[in-house]
Design a protein around this motif. Sequence first.
Motif, PDB file in Angstrom:
ATOM      1  N   PHE A  39       0.847  -1.317  -0.087  1.00 20.81           N
ATOM      2  CA  PHE A  39      -0.176  -0.162  -0.064  1.00 20.81           C
ATOM      3  C   PHE A  39       0.948   1.348   0.127  1.00 20.81           C
ATOM      4  O   PHE A  39       0.408   2.378   0.555  1.00 20.81           O
ATOM      5  N   GLY A  40       2.163   1.063  -0.509  1.00 23.53           N
ATOM      6  CA  GLY A  40       2.802   2.301  -0.704  1.00 23.53           C
ATOM      7  C   GLY A  40       3.499   2.760   0.804  1.00 23.53           C
ATOM      8  O   GLY A  40       4.179   3.859   0.770  1.00 23.53           O
ATOM      9  N   THR A  41       3.531   1.955   1.607  1.00 26.13           N
ATOM     10  CA  THR A  41       4.200   2.173   3.096  1.00 26.13           C
ATOM     11  C   THR A  41       5.831   1.977   2.721  1.00 26.13           C
ATOM     12  O   THR A  41       6.158   1.388   1.884  1.00 26.13           O
ATOM     13  N   THR A  42       6.516   2.382   3.918  1.00 26.51           N
ATOM     14  CA  THR A  42       7.874   1.945   4.086  1.00 26.51           C
ATOM     15  C   THR A  42       7.915   1.303   5.417  1.00 26.51           C
ATOM     16  O   THR A  42       7.150   1.376   6.171  1.00 26.51           O
ATOM     17  N   MET A  43       9.296   0.754   5.406  1.00 24.53           N
ATOM     18  CA  MET A  43       9.321  -0.170   6.550  1.00 24.53           C
ATOM     19  C   MET A  43       9.377   0.655   7.821  1.00 24.53           C
ATOM     20  O   MET A  43       8.974   0.147   8.750  1.00 24.53           O
ATOM     21  N   GLY A  44       9.497   1.770   7.905  1.00 30.15           N
ATOM     22  CA  GLY A  44       9.641   2.702   8.954  1.00 30.15           C
ATOM     23  C   GLY A  44       8.273   3.111   9.469  1.00 30.15           C
ATOM     24  O   GLY A  44       7.806   2.860  10.631  1.00 30.15           O
ATOM     25  N   GLN A  45       7.422   2.982   8.526  1.00 29.92           N
ATOM     26  CA  GLN A  45       6.089   3.172   8.885  1.00 29.92           C
ATOM     27  C   GLN A  45       5.446   1.922   9.642  1.00 29.92           C
ATOM     28  O   GLN A  45       4.424   1.953  10.334  1.00 29.92           O
ATOM     29  N   ILE A  46       5.796   0.849   8.733  1.00 25.40           N
ATOM     30  CA  ILE A  46       5.152  -0.444   9.517  1.00 25.40           C
ATOM     31  C   ILE A  46       5.784  -0.773  10.746  1.00 25.40           C
ATOM     32  O   ILE A  46       4.946  -1.162  11.676  1.00 25.40           O
ATOM     33  N   LEU A  47       7.032  -0.335  11.050  1.00 27.94           N
ATOM     34  CA  LEU A  47       7.557  -0.737  12.473  1.00 27.94           C
ATOM     35  C   LEU A  47       6.867   0.262  13.364  1.00 27.94           C
ATOM     36  O   LEU A  47       6.895   0.112  14.528  1.00 27.94           O
ATOM     37  N   SER A  48       6.485   1.303  12.948  1.00 26.90           N
ATOM     38  CA  SER A  48       6.009   2.407  13.794  1.00 26.90           C
ATOM     39  C   SER A  48       4.386   2.156  14.245  1.00 26.90           C
ATOM     40  O   SER A  48       3.984   2.492  15.285  1.00 26.90           O
ATOM     41  N   LEU A  49       3.619   1.446  13.440  1.00 28.93           N
ATOM     42  CA  LEU A  49       2.367   1.000  13.686  1.00 28.93           C
ATOM     43  C   LEU A  49       2.218   0.259  15.231  1.00 28.93           C
ATOM     44  O   LEU A  49       1.307   0.650  15.808  1.00 28.93           O
ATOM     45  N   PRO A  50       3.005  -0.798  15.299  1.00 30.16           N
ATOM     46  CA  PRO A  50       2.770  -1.343  16.671  1.00 30.16           C
ATOM     47  C   PRO A  50       3.413  -0.634  17.774  1.00 30.16           C
ATOM     48  O   PRO A  50       2.634  -0.867  18.815  1.00 30.16           O
ATOM     49  N   MET A  51       4.205   0.273  17.601  1.00 29.55           N
ATOM     50  CA  MET A  51       4.479   1.154  18.522  1.00 29.55           C
ATOM     51  C   MET A  51       3.288   2.136  19.066  1.00 29.55           C
ATOM     52  O   MET A  51       2.876   2.250  20.318  1.00 29.55           O
ATOM     53  N   ILE A  52       2.680   2.483  17.976  1.00 29.15           N
ATOM     54  CA  ILE A  52       1.362   3.425  18.284  1.00 29.15           C
ATOM     55  C   ILE A  52       0.428   2.460  19.079  1.00 29.15           C
ATOM     56  O   ILE A  52      -0.259   3.167  20.089  1.00 29.15           O
ATOM     57  N   VAL A  53       0.200   1.428  18.453  1.00 34.16           N
ATOM     58  CA  VAL A  53      -0.819   0.430  19.363  1.00 34.16           C
ATOM     59  C   VAL A  53      -0.382   0.229  20.816  1.00 34.16           C
ATOM     60  O   VAL A  53      -1.268   0.274  21.652  1.00 34.16           O
ATOM     61  N   ALA A  54       0.725  -0.107  20.904  1.00 36.43           N
ATOM     62  CA  ALA A  54       1.307  -0.608  22.099  1.00 36.43           C
ATOM     63  C   ALA A  54       1.160   0.804  23.119  1.00 36.43           C
ATOM     64  O   ALA A  54       0.708   0.807  24.203  1.00 36.43           O
ATOM     65  N   GLY A  55       1.472   1.918  22.582  1.00 35.26           N
ATOM     66  CA  GLY A  55       1.401   3.182  23.363  1.00 35.26           C
ATOM     67  C   GLY A  55      -0.047   3.531  23.873  1.00 35.26           C
ATOM     68  O   GLY A  55      -0.257   3.887  24.975  1.00 35.26           O
ATOM     69  N   ILE A  56      -0.884   3.331  22.835  1.00 40.10           N
ATOM     70  CA  ILE A  56      -2.281   3.554  23.263  1.00 40.10           C
ATOM     71  C   ILE A  56      -2.630   2.501  24.421  1.00 40.10           C
ATOM     72  O   ILE A  56      -3.351   2.956  25.307  1.00 40.10           O
ATOM     73  N   ALA A  57      -2.135   1.165  24.170  1.00 43.84           N
ATOM     74  CA  ALA A  57      -2.522   0.479  25.203  1.00 43.84           C
ATOM     75  C   ALA A  57      -1.921   0.669  26.596  1.00 43.84           C
ATOM     76  O   ALA A  57      -2.716   0.593  27.676  1.00 43.84           O
ATOM     77  N   ILE A  58      -0.890   0.945  26.593  1.00 40.88           N
ATOM     78  CA  ILE A  58      -0.193   1.430  27.833  1.00 40.88           C
ATOM     79  C   ILE A  58      -0.731   2.474  28.566  1.00 40.88           C
ATOM     80  O   ILE A  58      -0.971   2.529  29.612  1.00 40.88           O
ATOM     81  N   ALA A  59      -0.919   3.627  27.779  1.00 40.34           N
ATOM     82  CA  ALA A  59      -1.549   4.641  28.122  1.00 40.34           C
ATOM     83  C   ALA A  59      -3.086   4.746  28.834  1.00 40.34           C
ATOM     84  O   ALA A  59      -3.352   5.064  29.953  1.00 40.34           O
TER      85      ALA A  59
END
Length: 274
Positions: A243-263
Amino acid sequence: MDPSPLLTLPYPEIDPTAVQIGPIAIRWYALAYIAGLVGGWQYVKRLTPKSPDTRRLTPEAIDDFLLWATLGVVLGGRLGYVIFYQPGYFLANPSQIPVLWEGGMAFHGGLAGVIVAMILFAWKRGFRFFAIADLVACATPIGLFLGRVANFINGELWGRTAPGVPWAMVFPGAGPVPRHPSQLYEAVLEGLVLFAVLFVLQRRGAVQQVGLLSGVFLIGYGLARFIAEFFRAPDPFLGFLAFGTTMGQILSLPMIVAGIAIAVWSRRNKSAAA
């Protein structure tokens, strides 16, 4: 005539080597790592009196943790690059894995390395993981800012083509087309902006709300990196992914999800304790 060169800023070519003493060369990138670790170490020490676990998480404990953090950053950053970005190359050339001076570090790998170091250190010293993780989260943008500035000095990790953008630059080795100085975008978003957000939160007492600062850091970095990747050229050996994403974006998505869960977990813990 192509008018694009008139719409660019000159790239300030700075020697990547900061100091040369005979055969020993000290690069700006290495100095950025050192300054980021030392600056973060001192900042965390200043925050320890605000920790909910001041009896065991002392400035002296942070002195001891510096070595653990350094190993986590270096080993995790290198292994992350090997695994996420060029596994095929390093599988065929395993002797190149320890050749750090030729470049190749990944923030997401460095983050994983530091998380492992914090888990082990907290377990050994007998305090909660988030007691140290929240403080380290506040300091990490210091190293991120310095690292991105070093990327800019090295003329690496340049941005996508940006003809007509007044502040675009022609980077050495990236062809004649003007590009976004995406390293500076990341320095601002991942470094200055994220540091300011966490600074305000810790000043308002968020350190006492266990896990909140860690969650905000993960969300903030993930969003900053995801946005910056729209202006950063993908790694040539990977290109664009699904979908035109980059590796940096793919690796950042789990961070966002984990951050929301922790918050969310942190907020619920606060409500339950109230």
